[in-house]
Every structure is written in C-alpha cells, then in structure tokens.
Design a protein around this motif. Structure first.
Motif, short mmCIF file in Angstrom:
data_model
loop_
_atom_site.label_atom_id
_atom_site.label_comp_id
_atom_site.label_asym_id
_atom_site.label_seq_id
_atom_site.Cartn_x
_atom_site.Cartn_y
_atom_site.Cartn_z
N GLY A 82 -18.39 7.30 -3.24
CA GLY A 82 -17.74 8.58 -2.99
C GLY A 82 -16.57 8.78 -3.95
O GLY A 82 -16.25 9.88 -4.35
N GLN A 83 -15.96 7.66 -4.34
CA GLN A 83 -14.82 7.72 -5.26
C GLN A 83 -15.23 8.22 -6.63
O GLN A 83 -14.44 8.82 -7.36
CB GLN A 83 -14.18 6.35 -5.39
N GLN A 128 -12.17 -2.08 -9.20
CA GLN A 128 -12.52 -2.51 -7.85
C GLN A 128 -13.63 -3.54 -7.87
O GLN A 128 -13.61 -4.53 -7.13
CB GLN A 128 -12.93 -1.31 -7.00
N GLN A 163 -7.87 -4.87 3.06
CA GLN A 163 -8.71 -4.46 4.18
C GLN A 163 -9.44 -3.17 3.86
O GLN A 163 -8.95 -2.33 3.13
CB GLN A 163 -7.88 -4.34 5.48
N GLU A 181 -3.46 10.60 -11.03
CA GLU A 181 -4.55 10.16 -11.90
C GLU A 181 -5.16 11.29 -12.75
O GLU A 181 -5.32 11.14 -13.96
CB GLU A 181 -5.63 9.47 -11.06
N ILE A 212 -11.67 3.58 -12.15
CA ILE A 212 -11.88 3.52 -10.70
C ILE A 212 -12.88 2.42 -10.31
O ILE A 212 -12.57 1.56 -9.49
CB ILE A 212 -12.42 4.88 -10.17
N ASN A 268 -12.43 10.01 0.14
CA ASN A 268 -12.78 9.48 -1.18
C ASN A 268 -11.56 9.23 -2.06
O ASN A 268 -11.58 9.51 -3.26
CB ASN A 268 -13.74 10.43 -1.93
N LEU A 269 -10.52 8.69 -1.48
CA LEU A 269 -9.37 8.30 -2.30
C LEU A 269 -9.74 7.07 -3.12
O LEU A 269 -10.61 6.29 -2.73
CB LEU A 269 -8.16 8.00 -1.41
N PHE A 270 -9.07 6.91 -4.26
CA PHE A 270 -9.33 5.75 -5.12
C PHE A 270 -8.68 4.52 -4.48
O PHE A 270 -7.45 4.43 -4.39
CB PHE A 270 -8.77 5.98 -6.52
N ALA A 271 -9.49 3.57 -4.07
CA ALA A 271 -8.99 2.46 -3.25
C ALA A 271 -8.12 1.49 -4.05
O ALA A 271 -7.35 0.74 -3.48
CB ALA A 271 -10.17 1.70 -2.64
N ASN A 272 -8.26 1.53 -5.39
CA ASN A 272 -7.48 0.59 -6.21
C ASN A 272 -6.13 1.16 -6.63
O ASN A 272 -5.43 0.57 -7.43
CB ASN A 272 -8.28 0.20 -7.47
N MET A 273 -5.80 2.33 -6.09
CA MET A 273 -4.55 2.97 -6.49
C MET A 273 -3.73 3.35 -5.27
O MET A 273 -4.28 3.64 -4.21
CB MET A 273 -4.85 4.25 -7.28
N SER A 283 -5.99 2.30 2.23
CA SER A 283 -6.39 1.54 3.41
C SER A 283 -5.23 1.31 4.38
O SER A 283 -5.45 0.89 5.51
CB SER A 283 -6.98 0.20 2.99
N GLN A 284 -4.02 1.57 3.93
CA GLN A 284 -2.86 1.37 4.80
C GLN A 284 -2.46 2.64 5.55
O GLN A 284 -1.47 2.64 6.27
CB GLN A 284 -1.67 0.87 3.97
N LEU A 285 -3.22 3.73 5.33
CA LEU A 285 -2.87 5.00 5.95
C LEU A 285 -3.86 5.40 7.04
O LEU A 285 -5.01 4.95 7.04
CB LEU A 285 -2.86 6.11 4.89
N ALA A 330 -11.02 0.53 4.12
CA ALA A 330 -10.52 1.79 4.65
C ALA A 330 -11.19 2.08 5.98
O ALA A 330 -12.37 1.80 6.17
CB ALA A 330 -10.78 2.90 3.66
N GLY A 363 -2.41 -5.75 -1.36
CA GLY A 363 -2.11 -4.47 -0.75
C GLY A 363 -3.31 -3.61 -0.41
O GLY A 363 -3.19 -2.62 0.28
N ARG A 364 -4.46 -3.97 -0.90
CA ARG A 364 -5.61 -3.11 -0.61
C ARG A 364 -6.82 -3.91 -0.18
O ARG A 364 -7.95 -3.58 -0.45
CB ARG A 364 -5.96 -2.26 -1.81
N TYR A 369 -1.34 1.93 -0.24
CA TYR A 369 -2.74 2.07 -0.63
C TYR A 369 -3.48 2.84 0.46
O TYR A 369 -3.05 2.83 1.63
CB TYR A 369 -3.38 0.70 -0.84
#
Ligand code: ADP
Ligand code: MG
Lengths: 234, 254
Positions: free
Chosen positions: A126-127, A149, A231, B106, A145, B93-98, B141-143, A233, A228-229, B139
């Motif tokens: 999806g990203q 990852q 876990q 971006e 992107i 669909n947010l960029f998980a690495n940012m 995943s923290q929201l 989503a 920080g990332r 990130y």
C-alpha cells in the motif's frame, strides 16, 4: 598411544593460524559481494513479470540451494577445465582462489536471492501506491520506501547467510588455497600430525569466535536500524 | 477552464470483470463530491483511475488542464496528473520507515525538490493544523489509527493538490476515532479545495457535500444535491442502499 596433549599451546596455534586470516577474509568478502549482486539480479528476476525469466530464476535458486557446496567446487575445479579444454581454452593456470570464490559466490547467491525476495514481499505494498500518489517514480519509491524496509527485514537472514558463508570458506583447502583451515593442516603436517588435536581445537575456536562476533553485529545492526518502528502498524 | 476535474467515459476491466462501465463526471473548483455505493460497485477503482494508480482502459481524465487519455499517454503525462492530485487511503499507507514529519516532507523533498529546511517548516505547519504537533518524530506504528489518518491527510495537503481523493478515510477506524478524522476533513473542505470523498458517513455527506453521487455496478445511478439524493432519492436502488446503511431512519423523515 603415547600422545601427550598440550592444551596450553592452543593460543599459540591460534596466533599461527590467524596469519592465514587475510586469505579467509578475502574469500569471504569477494564471494559475499558476488552473492549479493547476483542474488539481487536473481531476486529481481524471480519477482518480475516475464514468465521465462521467473522460471529461470526459480530454477537457479532451486539448483544452487540443492547442490552441496563441495560438489559445486569439484564441478568448477575439476569439471570446468575439462569442458573448456574441449573448447580449446586452458584454465589450468588460473588462480585457485578463483574457484573457491566463484563456488561460494554462486552458492550463496541463491540464499541471498531467497532472502531478498522474502524481504521484498514482506513490505506492505500500500505504501508503494502512496508513494506513486505523491508523485514518485517507481525507482524512487523503491529506493526511498521499499528498499529501506526490506533491508531491515532482511538483516537477521543476512547475518545467517554471512555466517554460513564464512564457515564454508573452510572448503578452500580442497582446492589447495591456504586459508585458516589450510594453515592448520600445514601446521599439523609439519609436525607429522603430533599436534592435530590442539591445532583443530584452535581452528574451531577461531571460527566460533568470528561467528559469535558476526551474530552480535547482526543483532546490533537490526536494533539500530529498525529502532522505533519495530512493532507492526495496527 | 470551466471544470477542475473532468472524468470522461471511463471504462475499466479486471479480466472479465467490467468494473467501470463508462463513468463521467465534471467537477467544479471547490466542489466536495461524495460518492456512495455498495461494496464492489467500483468506487475505489474510480478514484484510482483518476490519478492513474490503475490505468483506465478507455476514456480520459483531466485535472486542471492536465489531460491523460487512457489509450494514448506518456509516463510524463501521468506524473503531471499525479502532481495535481493527492490521495488519502483507507489504510493510511504511511511510510513505515519514516517519522510522521518525514512522511509529510517526503513528497516535497524527493518529488518537488524543495530545500529540506523549507519542507520541514511547511510540514510542521500542516501537522499543527491537523493536530499532530506532538507527534512529529513518532513512527506510524506508534500512533492511533485516527492520528495516522490525520497524518495521511497532512501528507496529501502539503503537495497543494488541485483535488484530493479520499477513499473511505474512516472505515478502518475504531468508532470513537471517526469523529476526529471527519472533523479534519471538514476543515480541509472549508479551505475551498476540490475533494472527491468515498464514504458511508451519511451525516458527514449531508453537512459537507456539495454533490452526492450514487454508484452501483460500475455506473453512476443517480447524482444531485445532498438534500435531494440523501433525503428524496428517485432511484429504487439508491433508496434501498440508503435505508440499508441508515437502518431505515431516513425513510419516513422525507
Ligand atoms: N486489482 C484488482 N484486480 C482484480 N479485481 C479488482 C481489483 N481491484 C478491484 N477489483 C474488482 O473490482 C470490483 C470493484 O472493486 P472496488 O472498486 O474496490 O469497489 P468498491 O470500492 O466500490 O467497494 C470488485 O469486483 C473487485 O473485486
Ligand atoms: Mg473501496
């Protein structure tokens, strides 16, 4: 049986054996580079849309993963010169390093390709759509992107692959390259086998220490990289 | 230019599945068009053909003079069209690495080539507007889902698009988080930007939509002002759909 074991001499043997470490390192690094480049090409092929290329890539991975490394060495070292001789090319003067590096590079490339394929597929696509929607091109989206990852996901597997590759560098002695293990053999034959046990214990310890270091390095890298990332989503 | 968005006889099939069967729509600047319709009626596919995430088979899309013909177009034209549109996704669909801030920056930095410091400043301002001042460096995943979706809206807004496409922006959210996202979208609508929103939130549609479009089976069945379509639909299919999603509450109030 009147061998006397002298375990106190093991550190001395380790130091002597380590003089061949640069050779092992050279084999490791060059075949690692080859396996990553080749693996990336094969992974891209196996994920692509052209059925023929997908089939070839899958076949390559399957073959390289199925064939024992020792068999592949013999194929290249003993079989290849024969074939090439038939074509009028003489490779008997080629550096022995070529054969071990080519073997390990080919063999490991299949593991690397599988690793990259799995890591790529694990990234939520999806990203990618979101990246297109903000105007990115496919290559930019991959670079910014998807790749970062996938790399994070691949780190533990990459560590494993490097450890396995490192251990397989010990097959170099089969083509007469003096790597760590080759050096150990040279030491024992110089003393007519009297210190076999101590020498091979020393060799084992060296391999073990390096593997532990690689493992720790891989864990550290993973921790830093995915900070920080970690876990998923929700 | 009279219209901001022109959707002209769009057809799209997936294999034998003729999903969009000639959809046309003309949307003026500042209009908020809400698209309703049962699941599988082609709403998502329509939004995706508008910015060519899915290329249509036939027809054309024009957004603020950037026209892309389904059958004959270049990559550059598609990129130009995408520059004029932005999309908010059902699953964020947010960029998980940012981080959230990096997510919003971006597009400005890598696509529009803004200076990083400028992009950062602009992104912070937008994030403040959607109520995420505290979350710049988190990130995704923290929201919470609601916060992620508001970040998704900020990521769309920052590119100053001519039209924003929302695909069921609240349907993946826990019920108690729907309100905060709808309020954010309302605030965006009040800035006068053109929007196309696929949603099942009827109350939201009544309040915000300038036009409601009901789709089913890959065609537009009925469209009009929210007061007409949502209160007094003419088509039986629209009536059935509305009574199903509102549980019949609307039926007699007309
Ligand atoms: N990428 C795809 N490949 C194949 N079929 C698809 C694809 N996307 C959507 N469809 C089909 O198109 C139809 C419409 O889907 P969609 O546009 O998602 O409907 P809606 O958003 O209104 O629920 C469905 O039958 C769905 O199965
Ligand atoms: Mg949908």
């Amino acid at each position: 049986m009147n061998y006397s074991y002298d375990f106190a001499s093991i550190p001395d043997y380790m130091i002597k054996i380590m003089t061949a470490f640069p050779v092992t390192l050279e084999i490791l690094l060059i075949s690692l580079l080859i396996s990553l480049l080749l693996g990336a090409a094969v992974a891209a092929g196996s994920l692509g849309r052209k059925p023929v290329i997908v089939a070839i890539s899958r076949g390559y991975i399957s073959f390289m993963r199925g064939i024992p490394t020792l068999v592949l060495i013999f194929l290249l070292y003993l079989g290849l010169p024969q074939i090439l001789q038939g074509c009028g090319v003489n490779i008997s003067s080629w550096n022995k390093m070529f054969f071990i590096i080519a073997t390990l590079g080919l063999n490991t490339s299949a593991n690397m390709a599988e690793m990259m394929r799995a890591a790529y597929l694990a990234v939520d696509k999806g990203q990618l759509e979101a990246a297109y929607s903000v105007g990115m091109k496919g290559t930019t989206a991959f670079r910014r992107i998807i790749y970062p990852q996938a790399f994070g996901i691949a780190i533990p597997m990459l560590g494993n692959n490097i450890i396995n590759l490192f251990k397989e560098t010990s097959l170099a002695f089969t083509v007469g390259v003096i790597d760590i293990l080759g050096k150990a053999r040279a030491i024992t034959s110089a003393s007519y086998g009297a210190n076999k046990l101590e020498t091979y214990i020393a060799t084992g310890i060296i391999f073990w220490i390096v593997c532990v270091a690689l493992e720790q390095g891989s864990k550290y890298l993973e921790g830093v990289y995915t900070k920080g990332r970690k876990q998923a989503a929700s | 230019m009279e219209y901001m968005v022109q959707i002209d006889h769009i057809h799209k099939s997936f294999g034998d599945n003729h999903v969009l069967q000639g959809v046309s729509m003309n949307i003026k600047k500042g209009e908020v068009v809400v698209i309703l319709g049962p699941s599988g009626s082609g709403k998502t596919t329509l939004l995706r053909t508008i910015n060519f995430l899915d290329a249509a088979d036939e027809g054309s899309i024009t957004v603020n003079e950037a026209r892309v013909d389904a059958q004959k177009h270049s990559k550059a034209q598609v990129l130009e069209l995408r520059k004029k549109t932005a999309m908010v996704f059902q699953n964020y669909n947010l960029f998980a690495n940012m981080t959230i801030l990096q997510n919003v920056m971006e597009g400005l930095v890598t696509v529009r080539k803004f200076k990083k410091s400028d992009a950062e400043k602009m992104s912070m301002e937008i994030l403040d507007k959607v109520g995420l001042s505290e979350k710049y460096h988190c990130y995704p995943s923290q929201l919470s889902g609601g916060q992620q979706q508001r970040a998704g809206i900020a990521r769309a807004l920052i590119l100053d698009p001519d039209v924003i496409l929302f695909d069921e922006p609240t349907s993946a959210l826990d019920p108690e988080l729907v309100g905060e996202v709808l309020n954010t979208i309302k605030a965006v609508a009040q800035t006068g930007i053109t929007m196309i929103v696929v949603t099942h939130e009827i109350a939201f549609a009544k309040e915000v939509a300038s036009r409601v479009v009901f789709m089913e089976g890959g065609v537009v069945v009925e469209e009009g002002k929210p007061g007409e379509i949502l209160v007094n639909p003419k088509e039986p299919r629209t009536q059935q759909f509305l009574s199903r999603i509102t549980g019949g509450i609307n039926q007699k109030s007309a």
